[in-house]
Design a protein around this motif. Structure first.
Motif, PDB file in Angstrom:
ATOM      1  N   LYS A 110       0.834  -1.209   0.000  1.00 29.50           N
ATOM      2  CA  LYS A 110       0.000   0.000   0.000  1.00 29.50           C
ATOM      3  C   LYS A 110       0.863   1.251   0.000  1.00 29.50           C
ATOM      4  O   LYS A 110       2.015   1.205   0.429  1.00 29.50           O
ATOM      5  CB  LYS A 110      -0.858   0.015   1.268  1.00 29.50           C
ATOM      6  CG  LYS A 110      -2.010  -0.939   1.226  1.00 29.50           C
ATOM      7  CD  LYS A 110      -2.821  -0.745   2.494  1.00 29.50           C
ATOM      8  CE  LYS A 110      -3.887  -1.800   2.610  1.00 29.50           C
ATOM      9  NZ  LYS A 110      -4.561  -1.784   3.890  1.00 29.50           N
ATOM     10  N   GLU A 295       4.214  -4.003   4.382  1.00 30.41           N
ATOM     11  CA  GLU A 295       3.159  -3.355   5.176  1.00 30.41           C
ATOM     12  C   GLU A 295       3.792  -2.773   6.427  1.00 30.41           C
ATOM     13  O   GLU A 295       4.527  -3.484   7.141  1.00 30.41           O
ATOM     14  CB  GLU A 295       2.098  -4.406   5.554  1.00 30.41           C
ATOM     15  CG  GLU A 295       0.836  -3.802   6.132  1.00 30.41           C
ATOM     16  CD  GLU A 295      -0.189  -4.880   6.464  1.00 30.41           C
ATOM     17  OE1 GLU A 295      -0.700  -5.519   5.536  1.00 30.41           O
ATOM     18  OE2 GLU A 295      -0.450  -5.089   7.663  1.00 30.41           O
ATOM     19  N   TYR A 316      -5.446  -5.277  -1.429  1.00 27.10           N
ATOM     20  CA  TYR A 316      -4.632  -5.726  -0.286  1.00 27.10           C
ATOM     21  C   TYR A 316      -5.458  -6.441   0.769  1.00 27.10           C
ATOM     22  O   TYR A 316      -4.937  -7.193   1.568  1.00 27.10           O
ATOM     23  CB  TYR A 316      -3.842  -4.549   0.296  1.00 27.10           C
ATOM     24  CG  TYR A 316      -2.688  -4.216  -0.599  1.00 27.10           C
ATOM     25  CD1 TYR A 316      -1.532  -4.993  -0.595  1.00 27.10           C
ATOM     26  CD2 TYR A 316      -2.762  -3.170  -1.505  1.00 27.10           C
ATOM     27  CE1 TYR A 316      -0.491  -4.737  -1.450  1.00 27.10           C
ATOM     28  CE2 TYR A 316      -1.729  -2.902  -2.373  1.00 27.10           C
ATOM     29  CZ  TYR A 316      -0.596  -3.689  -2.338  1.00 27.10           C
ATOM     30  OH  TYR A 316       0.430  -3.433  -3.208  1.00 27.10           O
ATOM     31  N   LYS A 317      -6.796  -6.201   0.708  1.00 31.74           N
ATOM     32  CA  LYS A 317      -7.674  -6.918   1.648  1.00 31.74           C
ATOM     33  C   LYS A 317      -7.557  -8.412   1.424  1.00 31.74           C
ATOM     34  O   LYS A 317      -7.648  -9.204   2.354  1.00 31.74           O
ATOM     35  CB  LYS A 317      -9.119  -6.506   1.403  1.00 31.74           C
ATOM     36  CG  LYS A 317      -9.561  -5.348   2.245  1.00 31.74           C
ATOM     37  CD  LYS A 317     -11.057  -5.158   2.089  1.00 31.74           C
ATOM     38  CE  LYS A 317     -11.455  -3.773   2.555  1.00 31.74           C
ATOM     39  NZ  LYS A 317     -12.709  -3.343   1.944  1.00 31.74           N
ATOM     40  N   ALA A 318      -7.375  -8.789   0.128  1.00 33.34           N
ATOM     41  CA  ALA A 318      -7.292 -10.220  -0.190  1.00 33.34           C
ATOM     42  C   ALA A 318      -6.084 -10.845   0.492  1.00 33.34           C
ATOM     43  O   ALA A 318      -6.131 -11.982   0.959  1.00 33.34           O
ATOM     44  CB  ALA A 318      -7.211 -10.427  -1.698  1.00 33.34           C
ATOM     45  N   SER A 320      -4.527  -9.436   3.206  1.00 34.03           N
ATOM     46  CA  SER A 320      -4.804  -9.382   4.647  1.00 34.03           C
ATOM     47  C   SER A 320      -5.849 -10.415   4.997  1.00 34.03           C
ATOM     48  O   SER A 320      -5.773 -11.065   6.023  1.00 34.03           O
ATOM     49  CB  SER A 320      -5.309  -8.005   5.060  1.00 34.03           C
ATOM     50  OG  SER A 320      -4.446  -7.038   4.561  1.00 34.03           O
ATOM     51  N   GLY A 321      -6.841 -10.562   4.056  1.00 38.63           N
ATOM     52  CA  GLY A 321      -7.910 -11.542   4.284  1.00 38.63           C
ATOM     53  C   GLY A 321      -7.344 -12.918   4.481  1.00 38.63           C
ATOM     54  O   GLY A 321      -7.734 -13.641   5.380  1.00 38.63           O
ATOM     55  N   SER A 324      -6.069 -13.119   7.797  1.00 39.11           N
ATOM     56  CA  SER A 324      -7.033 -13.333   8.866  1.00 39.11           C
ATOM     57  C   SER A 324      -7.628 -14.732   8.782  1.00 39.11           C
ATOM     58  O   SER A 324      -7.961 -15.316   9.800  1.00 39.11           O
ATOM     59  CB  SER A 324      -8.110 -12.258   8.855  1.00 39.11           C
ATOM     60  OG  SER A 324      -8.743 -12.239   7.620  1.00 39.11           O
TER      61      SER A 324
END
Ligand SMILES: Nc1ncnc2c1ncn2[C@@H]1O[C@H](COP(=O)(O)OP(=O)(O)OP(=O)(O)O)[C@@H](O)[C@H]1O
Length: 420
Positions: A110, A295, A316-318, A320-321, A324
């Motif tokens: 990011k 990050e 980037y959610k993917a 981070s996803g 998680s």
């Protein structure tokens, strides 16, 4: 673009006709012209994610796995932390990275995650101070070298926003830089005609017009032209490790193809490339061996080129996803362990009284030791159980716990009596 140095060493020179205050440029690697304000310039599926992130959190390890045994480490960054020199704000918070010879690495992340800072720290930008960690380049401590020495050692950096050098003609600049490098390598300097013969094919490969040679460095160049000019410098000077910071930004698709072709043409099994990019498009032209995700000042994931696809599709959610999901699965694992702990605990408690009685006869001094012995028979190496056992027993079966405590006290007394 060009590496600047406030030194007067043999490989630096001053452009006397510069309009602003005197600039000293490091040659031959050029690529860093310091401006303190420059850093501000810019700015699925689960299976797929998991595949892409077969990725490990320890790039030092991952990068070297599966590589040709003969390829040597070129750059080894370990636990690198760095702060902004003025404010002491920490930007890099423990970067680990291993680049072997012949590898192409891409760093994505990011905005503001520290990608450019990492590259600037590597070339010795004075805006940053290294506070911890080590950087070994070609077996030598890079952090002990002056920026100029770094470039002479074979490190090249192309900046995100190459700067102008008013009053300095592009071809003269390249010529001087090239000769400075030759001097450093103990080779004789070459004259303008010979240099032009050396330069011309590189210009052609980048589809650059000869006009660019007679213009001042980057002055009035469009964004894309500046980027091509950076790669021209790289082609002229060569490098063992080229760091290209967002070389794709501002390039149209044809220009990108030209630049990528030129960069690919420079790659050998002995040199390496570290690219910073936001887009998969570049990686389709220059195939990376590894992609690292940065990050908050750290490299948090390393994987193959498929990471870029995941990023493009899911952002980037993917990534981070997936992190998680991993955490969730760890949470699920914890629940399973707890259930197992419970079962073990019940089994242990049920059998404890018998065993305690047996062990009393052998004068075992502590009930804890009894539990230890019981548990270790079943899950010797599972320390988690050892820790959880007493806690669970205390919380869930307080009466039994107290009872066992009492027995423990009795056992202690028994041991003391025996000892006396
Ligand atoms: N010299 C500096 N002074 C103040 N802040 C700085 C300086 N250098 C970096 N930073 C800050 O450090 C953070 C990381 O910056 P950096 O340029 O390395 O990010 P980046 O990952 O390259 O971002 P982008 O993708 O937008 O280029 C940012 O918040 C930036 O504002």
């Amino acid at each position: 673009m060009a590496a600047f140095l406030p030194s007067t060493s043999c490989c630096s020179f001053k452009f006397s006709n510069l309009p602003s205050k005197s600039h000293v440029f490091t040659l031959p690697a050029l690529p860093l012209l310091c401006r303190r304000s420059n850093y501000h310039r810019h700015h699925l599926s689960l299976n797929r994610v998991t595949a892409a992130l077969s990725a490990v959190d320890s790039p030092l390890k991952s990068s070297s796995e599966g590589q040709d045994e003969k390829s040597q480490p070129l750059l080894q960054v370990t636990g690198l932390t760095a702060v902004i020199a003025e404010s002491k704000q920490e930007i890099l918070k423990g970067v680990n990275l291993l680049v072997n010879e012949g590898e192409v690495h891409a760093i994505m992340g990011k905005n503001g995650s520290g990608k450019s800072t990492l590259s600037k720290v590597l070339v010795g930008h004075p805006d940053y101070e290294v506070t911890e960690g080590s950087v070994v380049f070609k077996g030598e401590n890079l952090l002990e070298m002056e920026p100029e020495e770094r470039s002479l050692a074979g490190l090249f950096m192309s900046f995100q926003s190459p700067v102008e050098i008013p009053g300095v003609n592009n071809i003269d600049f390249l010529h001087m830089a090239y000769n400075a490098r030759r001097r450093k390598l103990g080779q004789p300097e070459i004259g303008p005609i010979e240099f032009y013969a050396y330069l011309y094919p590189k210009l052609e490969r980048l589809s650059m017009k000869t006009d660019f040679l007679n213009r001042n460095v980057n002055e009035g160049f469009s964004g894309g032209e500046r980027k091509r000019n950076e790669i021209l410098q790289l082609a002229v000077l060569g490098a063992d490790l080229a760091i290209l910071d967002e070389i794709d930004s501002g390039l149209d698709v044809d220009a990108l193809r030209d630049v990528a072709k030129a960069v690919n043409g420079l790659l050998t099994p002995k040199n390496s490339l570290l690219m910073i990019t936001h887009y998969r498009r570049l990686l389709e032209f220059i195939k990376p061996t590894f992609i690292h995700i940065m990050e908050d000042g750290r490299i948090i994931k390393t994987g193959d080129a498929s990471i870029a696809t995941v990023l493009e599709e899911g952002g980037y959610k993917a990534i981070s996803g997936s992190g998680s999901n991993f955490r969730e699965s760890r949470g699920l694992g914890k629940i399973l362990i707890s259930i197992c702990s419970w079962l073990v605990m019940i089994w242990e408690v049920v059998s404890a009284f018998d065993v305690v009685n047996d062990l009393v006869a052998d004068s075992v001094p502590h009930a804890d030791a009894v539990f230890q012995q019981l548990s270790s028979n079943v899950f010797r190496t599972w320390e988690y159980f050892m820790l959880e056992k007493h806690r669970l027993l205390q919380v869930k079966c307080p009466r039994l716990f107290v009872e066992l405590q009492l027995q423990s006290r009795d056992l202690n007394n028994h041991a003391v009596l025996q000892a006396s």
